[in-house]
Design a protein around this motif. Structure first.
Motif, PDB file in Angstrom:
ATOM      1  N   ALA A  16     -33.279 -67.914  42.046  1.00 28.75           N
ATOM      2  CA  ALA A  16     -33.872 -69.109  41.432  1.00 28.75           C
ATOM      3  C   ALA A  16     -34.364 -70.087  42.491  1.00 28.75           C
ATOM      4  O   ALA A  16     -35.427 -70.693  42.338  1.00 28.75           O
ATOM      5  N   MET A  17     -33.603 -70.244  43.562  1.00 36.02           N
ATOM      6  CA  MET A  17     -34.018 -71.173  44.620  1.00 36.02           C
ATOM      7  C   MET A  17     -35.253 -70.684  45.361  1.00 36.02           C
ATOM      8  O   MET A  17     -36.073 -71.486  45.800  1.00 36.02           O
ATOM      9  N   ALA A  25     -23.936 -76.342  34.792  1.00 33.82           N
ATOM     10  CA  ALA A  25     -23.202 -77.077  35.828  1.00 33.82           C
ATOM     11  C   ALA A  25     -24.176 -77.735  36.809  1.00 33.82           C
ATOM     12  O   ALA A  25     -23.982 -78.892  37.206  1.00 33.82           O
ATOM     13  N   PHE A  26     -25.218 -77.014  37.181  1.00 33.32           N
ATOM     14  CA  PHE A  26     -26.243 -77.602  38.063  1.00 33.32           C
ATOM     15  C   PHE A  26     -26.922 -78.783  37.374  1.00 33.32           C
ATOM     16  O   PHE A  26     -27.212 -79.796  38.009  1.00 33.32           O
ATOM     17  N   ILE A  38     -28.563 -81.598  39.929  1.00 36.31           N
ATOM     18  CA  ILE A  38     -29.253 -80.918  41.029  1.00 36.31           C
ATOM     19  C   ILE A  38     -29.998 -79.660  40.570  1.00 36.31           C
ATOM     20  O   ILE A  38     -30.320 -78.796  41.390  1.00 36.31           O
ATOM     21  N   ALA A  39     -30.300 -79.573  39.302  1.00 35.82           N
ATOM     22  CA  ALA A  39     -31.035 -78.402  38.805  1.00 35.82           C
ATOM     23  C   ALA A  39     -32.444 -78.332  39.390  1.00 35.82           C
ATOM     24  O   ALA A  39     -33.065 -77.263  39.375  1.00 35.82           O
ATOM     25  N   HIS A  40     -32.925 -79.438  39.940  1.00 30.32           N
ATOM     26  CA  HIS A  40     -34.261 -79.439  40.542  1.00 30.32           C
ATOM     27  C   HIS A  40     -34.353 -78.508  41.756  1.00 30.32           C
ATOM     28  O   HIS A  40     -35.454 -78.167  42.177  1.00 30.32           O
ATOM     29  N   VAL A  41     -33.213 -78.080  42.303  1.00 26.79           N
ATOM     30  CA  VAL A  41     -33.273 -77.160  43.445  1.00 26.79           C
ATOM     31  C   VAL A  41     -33.873 -75.815  43.047  1.00 26.79           C
ATOM     32  O   VAL A  41     -34.248 -75.022  43.910  1.00 26.79           O
TER      33      VAL A  41
END
Length: 173
Positions: A21-22, A37-38, A43-46
């Motif tokens: 995903a990253m 959880a992200f 921080i799901a934008h990562v």
């Protein structure tokens, strides 16, 4: 053998999903609890691919072909185009791809690259092809972030006047 196969071979299932995903912006391989959880910690934008990713690709390619500007342009753009395809031509990747091409083309032609002109041209080209991207939040954030980076960088260059070689290297020319 592709990136997905390599990552899945060497990483456990959860690490594979997060890494994939990253790198490529695809969260299909992350379990729902991990993804939540992200999101919960903000921080799901990562997982959003961006111009930073394209920058890493460009740096990697240029490490091998930095001397010959026209060859570097051709190879870099081929690799960046392939990466954009893998990432489903997300708005931020397309913007970064076009800007990269314009900046490298200027260098290859012996001209001084102009950041804002490349951004403006990229935005116009994108909106000519996909006019509704004007209303796409990802596109707006990508362009806004690039404008913000340019503003902060130019402000720092004016404010920070130093003979310190380390500080000079941190700020783009």
């Amino acid at each position: 053998l592709n990136a997905k196969d390599v990552l899945s071979h060497y990483l456990d299932e959860q690490s594979f999903g997060v890494s994939y995903a990253m790198l490529f912006g695809n969260t299909d391989y992350i379990d729902k609890d991990t993804l939540q959880a992200f999101r919960d910690v903000g921080i799901a934008h990562v997982f959003a691919v961006s111009g930073l990713h394209v920058g890493f690709v460009v740096m990697l390619v240029n490490a091998f072909v930095k001397k010959r500007k026209k060859l570097a342009l051709a190879i870099t753009m081929a690799v960046v185009l392939f990466y954009a395809w893998i990432c489903n031509f997300s708005p931020s990747i397309v913007r970064a791809m076009l800007m990269t091409g314009l900046l490298l083309l200027a260098k290859a032609l012996g001209r001084e690259p102009d950041f804002l002109s490349s951004l403006s041209t990229a935005v116009c080209v994108i909106l000519l092809v996909k006019p509704f991207y004007l209303f796409d939040v990802g596109f707006q954030m990508s362009v806004g972030a690039v404008l913000g980076i340019d503003f902060v960088t130019n402000t720092l260059k004016r404010v920070v006047k130093s003979d310190n070689k380390f500080l000079q290297k941190l700020l783009p020319a």
